[in-house]
Scaffold this motif. Structure first.
Motif, PDB file in Angstrom:
ATOM      1  N   LYS A 287       1.683 -28.993   4.742  1.00  0.00           N
ATOM      2  CA  LYS A 287       1.078 -30.268   5.118  1.00  0.00           C
ATOM      3  C   LYS A 287      -0.318 -30.051   5.704  1.00  0.00           C
ATOM      4  N   ASP A 288      -1.178 -31.034   5.524  1.00  0.00           N
ATOM      5  CA  ASP A 288      -2.519 -30.979   6.070  1.00  0.00           C
ATOM      6  C   ASP A 288      -2.453 -30.818   7.592  1.00  0.00           C
ATOM      7  N   GLY A 289      -3.146 -29.820   8.095  1.00  0.00           N
ATOM      8  CA  GLY A 289      -3.149 -29.560   9.539  1.00  0.00           C
ATOM      9  C   GLY A 289      -2.117 -28.543   9.988  1.00  0.00           C
ATOM     10  N   ASP A 290      -1.206 -28.127   9.101  1.00  0.00           N
ATOM     11  CA  ASP A 290      -0.224 -27.096   9.467  1.00  0.00           C
ATOM     12  C   ASP A 290      -0.939 -25.808   9.847  1.00  0.00           C
ATOM     13  N   LYS A 291      -0.305 -25.039  10.713  1.00  0.00           N
ATOM     14  CA  LYS A 291      -0.850 -23.748  11.133  1.00  0.00           C
ATOM     15  C   LYS A 291       0.028 -22.588  10.687  1.00  0.00           C
ATOM     16  N   THR A 292       1.186 -22.895  10.112  1.00  0.00           N
ATOM     17  CA  THR A 292       2.112 -21.840   9.691  1.00  0.00           C
ATOM     18  C   THR A 292       2.635 -22.115   8.286  1.00  0.00           C
ATOM     19  N   LEU A 293       3.032 -21.035   7.634  1.00  0.00           N
ATOM     20  CA  LEU A 293       3.756 -21.147   6.372  1.00  0.00           C
ATOM     21  C   LEU A 293       4.617 -19.913   6.209  1.00  0.00           C
ATOM     22  N   SER A 294       5.688 -20.068   5.439  1.00  0.00           N
ATOM     23  CA  SER A 294       6.604 -18.963   5.162  1.00  0.00           C
ATOM     24  C   SER A 294       6.820 -18.855   3.664  1.00  0.00           C
ATOM     25  N   LEU A 295       6.811 -17.613   3.173  1.00  0.00           N
ATOM     26  CA  LEU A 295       6.998 -17.332   1.752  1.00  0.00           C
ATOM     27  C   LEU A 295       8.159 -16.389   1.547  1.00  0.00           C
ATOM     28  N   SER A 296       8.935 -16.642   0.526  1.00  0.00           N
ATOM     29  CA  SER A 296       9.930 -15.690   0.072  1.00  0.00           C
ATOM     30  C   SER A 296       9.276 -14.905  -1.064  1.00  0.00           C
ATOM     31  N   ILE A 297       9.317 -13.598  -0.971  1.00  0.00           N
ATOM     32  CA  ILE A 297       8.687 -12.755  -1.987  1.00  0.00           C
ATOM     33  C   ILE A 297       9.767 -11.926  -2.667  1.00  0.00           C
ATOM     34  N   GLU A 298       9.870 -12.077  -3.980  1.00  0.00           N
ATOM     35  CA  GLU A 298      10.904 -11.385  -4.755  1.00  0.00           C
ATOM     36  C   GLU A 298      10.683  -9.880  -4.746  1.00  0.00           C
ATOM     37  N   SER A 299       9.487  -9.440  -5.108  1.00  0.00           N
ATOM     38  CA  SER A 299       9.180  -8.007  -5.048  1.00  0.00           C
ATOM     39  C   SER A 299       7.692  -7.779  -5.273  1.00  0.00           C
ATOM     40  N   ILE A 300       7.232  -6.678  -4.704  1.00  0.00           N
ATOM     41  CA  ILE A 300       5.873  -6.191  -4.957  1.00  0.00           C
ATOM     42  C   ILE A 300       5.997  -4.685  -5.146  1.00  0.00           C
ATOM     43  N   GLY A 301       5.586  -4.211  -6.311  1.00  0.00           N
ATOM     44  CA  GLY A 301       5.669  -2.788  -6.624  1.00  0.00           C
ATOM     45  C   GLY A 301       4.661  -1.961  -5.853  1.00  0.00           C
ATOM     46  N   PRO A 302       4.802  -0.630  -5.917  1.00  0.00           N
ATOM     47  CA  PRO A 302       3.872   0.275  -5.246  1.00  0.00           C
ATOM     48  C   PRO A 302       2.433   0.013  -5.689  1.00  0.00           C
ATOM     49  N   ASN A 303       1.547  -0.117  -4.711  1.00  0.00           N
ATOM     50  CA  ASN A 303       0.119  -0.351  -4.946  1.00  0.00           C
ATOM     51  C   ASN A 303      -0.153  -1.582  -5.801  1.00  0.00           C
TER      52      ASN A 303
ATOM     53  N   THR B 285       0.815  -1.222   0.000  1.00  0.00           N
ATOM     54  CA  THR B 285       0.000   0.000   0.000  1.00  0.00           C
ATOM     55  C   THR B 285       0.845   1.267   0.000  1.00  0.00           C
ATOM     56  N   SER B 286       2.119   1.124  -0.330  1.00  0.00           N
ATOM     57  CA  SER B 286       3.023   2.275  -0.266  1.00  0.00           C
ATOM     58  C   SER B 286       3.425   2.758  -1.650  1.00  0.00           C
ATOM     59  N   GLU B 287       4.343   3.720  -1.652  1.00  0.00           N
ATOM     60  CA  GLU B 287       4.918   4.252  -2.889  1.00  0.00           C
ATOM     61  C   GLU B 287       6.287   3.650  -3.169  1.00  0.00           C
ATOM     62  N   CYS B 288       6.662   2.636  -2.403  1.00  0.00           N
ATOM     63  CA  CYS B 288       7.987   2.033  -2.503  1.00  0.00           C
ATOM     64  C   CYS B 288       7.892   0.608  -3.033  1.00  0.00           C
ATOM     65  N   VAL B 289       8.924   0.161  -3.718  1.00  0.00           N
ATOM     66  CA  VAL B 289       9.013  -1.236  -4.118  1.00  0.00           C
ATOM     67  C   VAL B 289       9.522  -2.020  -2.908  1.00  0.00           C
ATOM     68  N   LEU B 290       8.843  -3.095  -2.577  1.00  0.00           N
ATOM     69  CA  LEU B 290       9.302  -3.969  -1.501  1.00  0.00           C
ATOM     70  C   LEU B 290       9.977  -5.167  -2.150  1.00  0.00           C
ATOM     71  N   LYS B 291      11.248  -5.414  -1.773  1.00  0.00           N
ATOM     72  CA  LYS B 291      12.037  -6.461  -2.433  1.00  0.00           C
ATOM     73  C   LYS B 291      12.603  -7.452  -1.428  1.00  0.00           C
TER      74      LYS B 291
END
Length: 174
Positions: A96-112, A42-48
């Motif tokens: 896995k079925d029943g897991d309560k957590t997950l972690s993602l690596s995100i390359e980038s998300i541009g502004p808005n 939701t910002s004006e910055c690229v998140l990488k």
């Protein structure tokens, strides 16, 4: 606090630019047959190059990921699937079925801009608002989302009763 003020003053003097706040909004969307998590910058910055962690352990509905026909989930199941953006599951090769957590690596998300993934989420309550196979916003409340930026402490937010979590990140140059 003084360090932050000095950083802002120094940045303006050296670069003449304005600082923009980089916030990330994560929204849970209940949908059949696949539920969805939308991650919006939701910002004006690229998140990488950051890591996004979703932890449903403390959710009001005691939510779990339902990814297979057998196991902890109820009836309909859906595995993790990237819908939009450059997301890589890093918590393991699969959720896995029943897991309560997950972690993602995100390359980038541009502004808005946004990224998203789908997966089935079920509650484990004896009696629930919409039944175990559908999750209301209030059932995901208190679920936690954390963002790990390079060399920085994690920034966290909890889902509210509307299924949204707004993570306040440090300022960046716009």
């Amino acid at each position: 606090m003084i360090k932050k003020v000095l950083f802002i003053i120094l940045h303006v003097l050296l670069f003449g630019g304005q600082l923009a706040y980089a916030d990330l909004e994560v929204t849970f969307v209940e949908s059949a047959p696949k539920d969805r998590f939308e991650i919006k910058n939701t910002s004006e910055c690229v998140l990488k190059d950051f890591v996004l962690n979703v932890d449903l352990s403390n959710s009001a509905g005691r939510l779990i990921f339902d990814t297979s026909a057998t196991g902890a989930g109820v009836e309909v199941f859906q595995p993790f699937e990237v819908v939009k953006g450059k997301l890589t599951l890093i918590s393991s090769t699969t959720v896995k079925d029943g897991d309560k957590t997950l972690s993602l690596s995100i390359e980038s998300i541009g502004p808005n801009k946004s990224a998203s993934f789908s997966i089935d989420v079920d509650d484990t309550l004896a009696q629930s608002e919409l039944g175990n196979i559908r999750v209301s916003g209030s059932e995901i409340s208190n679920g936690l989302v954390a963002v790990n930026l390079k060399n920085k402490k994690p920034y966290k937010a909890s889902f509210n009763k509307n299924g949204k979590a707004l993570i306040k990140l440090p300022p960046c140059s716009a």
